[in-house]
Motif scaffolding. Structure first.
Motif, PDB file in Angstrom:
ATOM      1  N   SER A 155       0.826  -1.200   0.000  1.00 54.33           N
ATOM      2  CA  SER A 155       0.000   0.000   0.000  1.00 54.33           C
ATOM      3  C   SER A 155       0.861   1.251   0.000  1.00 54.33           C
ATOM      4  O   SER A 155       2.075   1.196   0.230  1.00 54.33           O
ATOM      5  N   VAL A 156       0.191   2.374  -0.251  1.00 60.10           N
ATOM      6  CA  VAL A 156       0.805   3.695  -0.122  1.00 60.10           C
ATOM      7  C   VAL A 156       0.050   4.447   0.972  1.00 60.10           C
ATOM      8  O   VAL A 156      -1.113   4.168   1.241  1.00 60.10           O
ATOM      9  N   VAL A 157       0.735   5.407   1.580  1.00 59.83           N
ATOM     10  CA  VAL A 157       0.128   6.167   2.669  1.00 59.83           C
ATOM     11  C   VAL A 157      -0.604   7.381   2.108  1.00 59.83           C
ATOM     12  O   VAL A 157      -0.008   8.225   1.444  1.00 59.83           O
ATOM     13  N   VAL A 158      -1.903   7.447   2.366  1.00 53.09           N
ATOM     14  CA  VAL A 158      -2.746   8.560   1.933  1.00 53.09           C
ATOM     15  C   VAL A 158      -2.798   9.635   3.018  1.00 53.09           C
ATOM     16  O   VAL A 158      -2.743  10.825   2.736  1.00 53.09           O
ATOM     17  N   ALA A 159      -2.904   9.219   4.274  1.00 50.24           N
ATOM     18  CA  ALA A 159      -2.926  10.140   5.412  1.00 50.24           C
ATOM     19  C   ALA A 159      -2.048   9.560   6.508  1.00 50.24           C
ATOM     20  O   ALA A 159      -2.140   8.374   6.830  1.00 50.24           O
ATOM     21  N   GLY A 160      -1.195  10.387   7.062  1.00 53.37           N
ATOM     22  CA  GLY A 160      -0.259   9.932   8.074  1.00 53.37           C
ATOM     23  C   GLY A 160      -0.879   9.819   9.459  1.00 53.37           C
ATOM     24  O   GLY A 160      -1.990  10.286   9.710  1.00 53.37           O
ATOM     25  N   GLY A 161      -0.139   9.190  10.339  1.00 51.50           N
ATOM     26  CA  GLY A 161      -0.553   9.055  11.718  1.00 51.50           C
ATOM     27  C   GLY A 161       0.199   7.939  12.403  1.00 51.50           C
ATOM     28  O   GLY A 161       0.862   7.126  11.754  1.00 51.50           O
ATOM     29  N   GLU A 162       0.092   7.904  13.719  1.00 49.94           N
ATOM     30  CA  GLU A 162       0.732   6.858  14.504  1.00 49.94           C
ATOM     31  C   GLU A 162      -0.151   5.612  14.504  1.00 49.94           C
ATOM     32  O   GLU A 162      -1.375   5.713  14.597  1.00 49.94           O
ATOM     33  N   VAL A 163       0.488   4.449  14.414  1.00 47.70           N
ATOM     34  CA  VAL A 163      -0.224   3.170  14.396  1.00 47.70           C
ATOM     35  C   VAL A 163       0.373   2.295  15.489  1.00 47.70           C
ATOM     36  O   VAL A 163       1.598   2.166  15.590  1.00 47.70           O
ATOM     37  N   ARG A 164      -0.514   1.680  16.292  1.00 46.01           N
ATOM     38  CA  ARG A 164      -0.095   0.835  17.411  1.00 46.01           C
ATOM     39  C   ARG A 164      -0.863  -0.486  17.400  1.00 46.01           C
ATOM     40  O   ARG A 164      -1.986  -0.540  16.908  1.00 46.01           O
ATOM     41  N   PRO A 165      -0.283  -1.509  18.019  1.00 48.05           N
ATOM     42  CA  PRO A 165      -1.057  -2.739  18.220  1.00 48.05           C
ATOM     43  C   PRO A 165      -2.351  -2.417  18.976  1.00 48.05           C
ATOM     44  O   PRO A 165      -2.352  -1.576  19.882  1.00 48.05           O
ATOM     45  N   GLY A 166      -3.436  -3.048  18.549  1.00 53.08           N
ATOM     46  CA  GLY A 166      -4.735  -2.802  19.165  1.00 53.08           C
ATOM     47  C   GLY A 166      -5.570  -1.772  18.433  1.00 53.08           C
ATOM     48  O   GLY A 166      -6.787  -1.708  18.631  1.00 53.08           O
ATOM     49  N   ASP A 167      -4.946  -0.952  17.582  1.00 53.56           N
ATOM     50  CA  ASP A 167      -5.707   0.041  16.815  1.00 53.56           C
ATOM     51  C   ASP A 167      -6.710  -0.656  15.908  1.00 53.56           C
ATOM     52  O   ASP A 167      -6.419  -1.707  15.342  1.00 53.56           O
ATOM     53  N   GLY A 168      -7.873  -0.047  15.756  1.00 50.59           N
ATOM     54  CA  GLY A 168      -8.888  -0.572  14.857  1.00 50.59           C
ATOM     55  C   GLY A 168      -8.532  -0.311  13.410  1.00 50.59           C
ATOM     56  O   GLY A 168      -7.766   0.608  13.085  1.00 50.59           O
ATOM     57  N   ILE A 169      -9.089  -1.131  12.532  1.00 48.44           N
ATOM     58  CA  ILE A 169      -8.918  -0.974  11.083  1.00 48.44           C
ATOM     59  C   ILE A 169     -10.302  -0.949  10.462  1.00 48.44           C
ATOM     60  O   ILE A 169     -11.114  -1.838  10.693  1.00 48.44           O
ATOM     61  N   ARG A 170     -10.556   0.087   9.674  1.00 51.48           N
ATOM     62  CA  ARG A 170     -11.835   0.218   8.975  1.00 51.48           C
ATOM     63  C   ARG A 170     -11.564   0.145   7.481  1.00 51.48           C
ATOM     64  O   ARG A 170     -10.695   0.836   6.956  1.00 51.48           O
ATOM     65  N   VAL A 171     -12.308  -0.711   6.786  1.00 54.34           N
ATOM     66  CA  VAL A 171     -12.143  -0.902   5.344  1.00 54.34           C
ATOM     67  C   VAL A 171     -13.055   0.067   4.600  1.00 54.34           C
ATOM     68  O   VAL A 171     -14.245   0.145   4.880  1.00 54.34           O
ATOM     69  N   ILE A 172     -12.476   0.796   3.640  1.00 54.49           N
ATOM     70  CA  ILE A 172     -13.235   1.732   2.805  1.00 54.49           C
ATOM     71  C   ILE A 172     -13.065   1.256   1.357  1.00 54.49           C
ATOM     72  O   ILE A 172     -11.998   1.399   0.764  1.00 54.49           O
ATOM     73  N   LEU A 173     -14.128   0.667   0.834  1.00 58.53           N
ATOM     74  CA  LEU A 173     -14.067   0.102  -0.519  1.00 58.53           C
ATOM     75  C   LEU A 173     -14.130   1.204  -1.574  1.00 58.53           C
ATOM     76  O   LEU A 173     -14.823   2.205  -1.390  1.00 58.53           O
ATOM     77  N   PRO A 174     -13.434   1.011  -2.699  1.00 60.01           N
ATOM     78  CA  PRO A 174     -13.480   2.013  -3.768  1.00 60.01           C
ATOM     79  C   PRO A 174     -14.833   1.986  -4.486  1.00 60.01           C
ATOM     80  O   PRO A 174     -15.533   0.981  -4.477  1.00 60.01           O
ATOM     81  N   VAL A 175     -15.147   3.102  -5.112  1.00 66.46           N
ATOM     82  CA  VAL A 175     -16.369   3.206  -5.915  1.00 66.46           C
ATOM     83  C   VAL A 175     -16.128   2.531  -7.261  1.00 66.46           C
ATOM     84  O   VAL A 175     -15.018   2.547  -7.779  1.00 66.46           O
ATOM     85  N   GLY A 176     -17.177   1.954  -7.833  1.00 62.82           N
ATOM     86  CA  GLY A 176     -17.055   1.355  -9.161  1.00 62.82           C
ATOM     87  C   GLY A 176     -16.819  -0.140  -9.102  1.00 62.82           C
ATOM     88  O   GLY A 176     -16.797  -0.749  -8.032  1.00 62.82           O
ATOM     89  N   ALA A 177     -16.644  -0.693 -10.271  1.00 64.06           N
ATOM     90  CA  ALA A 177     -16.421  -2.138 -10.386  1.00 64.06           C
ATOM     91  C   ALA A 177     -15.094  -2.509  -9.730  1.00 64.06           C
ATOM     92  O   ALA A 177     -14.074  -1.896 -10.009  1.00 64.06           O
ATOM     93  N   PRO A 178     -15.114  -3.508  -8.856  1.00 63.63           N
ATOM     94  CA  PRO A 178     -13.876  -3.899  -8.176  1.00 63.63           C
ATOM     95  C   PRO A 178     -12.865  -4.505  -9.143  1.00 63.63           C
ATOM     96  O   PRO A 178     -13.229  -5.268 -10.030  1.00 63.63           O
ATOM     97  N   GLN A 179     -11.611  -4.124  -8.949  1.00 59.43           N
ATOM     98  CA  GLN A 179     -10.501  -4.701  -9.718  1.00 59.43           C
ATOM     99  C   GLN A 179      -9.658  -5.520  -8.761  1.00 59.43           C
ATOM    100  O   GLN A 179      -9.302  -5.045  -7.684  1.00 59.43           O
ATOM    101  N   PRO A 180      -9.318  -6.740  -9.135  1.00 55.25           N
ATOM    102  CA  PRO A 180      -8.540  -7.571  -8.227  1.00 55.25           C
ATOM    103  C   PRO A 180      -7.127  -7.031  -8.032  1.00 55.25           C
ATOM    104  O   PRO A 180      -6.578  -6.354  -8.913  1.00 55.25           O
ATOM    105  N   LEU A 181      -6.556  -7.330  -6.870  1.00 55.59           N
ATOM    106  CA  LEU A 181      -5.158  -6.974  -6.621  1.00 55.59           C
ATOM    107  C   LEU A 181      -4.262  -7.861  -7.464  1.00 55.59           C
ATOM    108  O   LEU A 181      -4.516  -9.052  -7.627  1.00 55.59           O
ATOM    109  N   ARG A 182      -3.216  -7.282  -8.002  1.00 52.96           N
ATOM    110  CA  ARG A 182      -2.216  -8.018  -8.761  1.00 52.96           C
ATOM    111  C   ARG A 182      -0.865  -7.813  -8.085  1.00 52.96           C
ATOM    112  O   ARG A 182      -0.687  -6.883  -7.320  1.00 52.96           O
ATOM    113  N   ALA A 183       0.085  -8.654  -8.381  1.00 54.16           N
ATOM    114  CA  ALA A 183       1.411  -8.557  -7.775  1.00 54.16           C
ATOM    115  C   ALA A 183       2.070  -7.228  -8.118  1.00 54.16           C
ATOM    116  O   ALA A 183       2.013  -6.783  -9.268  1.00 54.16           O
ATOM    117  N   VAL A 184       2.664  -6.608  -7.113  1.00 55.56           N
ATOM    118  CA  VAL A 184       3.461  -5.382  -7.322  1.00 55.56           C
ATOM    119  C   VAL A 184       4.846  -5.572  -6.737  1.00 55.56           C
ATOM    120  O   VAL A 184       5.056  -6.357  -5.859  1.00 55.56           O
TER     121      VAL A 184
END
Length: 184
Positions: A155-184
């Motif tokens: 991934s790339v960082v869109v917005a910075g901040g401190e991350v710690r164990p225990g922090d919650g993760i919220r998934v924000i899906l993109p708009v439009g037809a989903p495209q599968p992840l490919r190797a990078v």
């Protein structure tokens, strides 16, 4: 964009040198358009040694590596002991099906940080130095002849901040037809 509830951070890791595994930390700081503060793979252009040799000006789509902790139990059953940071990931997660998310998915982590998924991790043979035969478990061809990659997402960082164990993760899906992840 639509939100869907998810999981949490199990561990965070960073390293300032090109080593395969990364030591876990109490916290890491993500910097927008850069990556993990103090990590050797941070930067707006490629920093992975093999990619620098190919094109040092290419954009860094591998600023932050995320790996699902659920993989550890699966690999343990196959004889491979893995702990957070061992595969070089920066953020170890739980409760998020990272590999099933589409390209462009954003993960809001903790209070401020946001990363955007750019693809599946394409691991290198150094993985077998951690545990012989592990590479074949993490990258293999399935019964349909398709390559399966289990070594997490980049991934790339869109917005910075401190991350710690225990922090919650919220998934924000993109708009439009989903495209599968490919190797990078």
């Amino acid at each position: 964009m639509s939100d869907s509830p998810s999981g949490h951070v199990v561990a965070v890791a960073r390293d300032d040198a090109h080593r395969f595994s990364k030591p876990t930390r109490d916290s890491i700081v993500l910097i927008a358009n850069h990556g993990v503060e103090g990590d050797v793979h941070a930067g707006s252009t490629v920093t992975h040694l093999s990619r620098v040799r190919r094109d040092p000006a290419a954009p860094n789509l591998r600023q932050v590596h995320l790996l699902h902790s659920e993989l550890f139990a699966d690999m343990a059953r196959r004889g491979h002991g893995i702990a957070p940071g061992a595969l070089g990931e920066n953020v170890t997660t739980a409760g998020v099906d990272l590999l099933a998310l589409p390209l462009g998915t954003r993960l809001a982590i903790g209070d401020d940080a946001v990363v955007e998924l750019t693809g599946l991790r394409n691991p290198c043979r150094q993985i077998d130095g951690l545990s012989k035969g592990l590479m074949k478990e993490l990258v293999h061809v399935d019964d349909r002849g398709e390559t399966v990659r289990l070594a997490g997402v980049m991934s790339v960082v869109v917005a910075g901040g401190e991350v710690r164990p225990g922090d919650g993760i919220r998934v924000i899906l993109p708009v439009g037809a989903p495209q599968p992840l490919r190797a990078v």
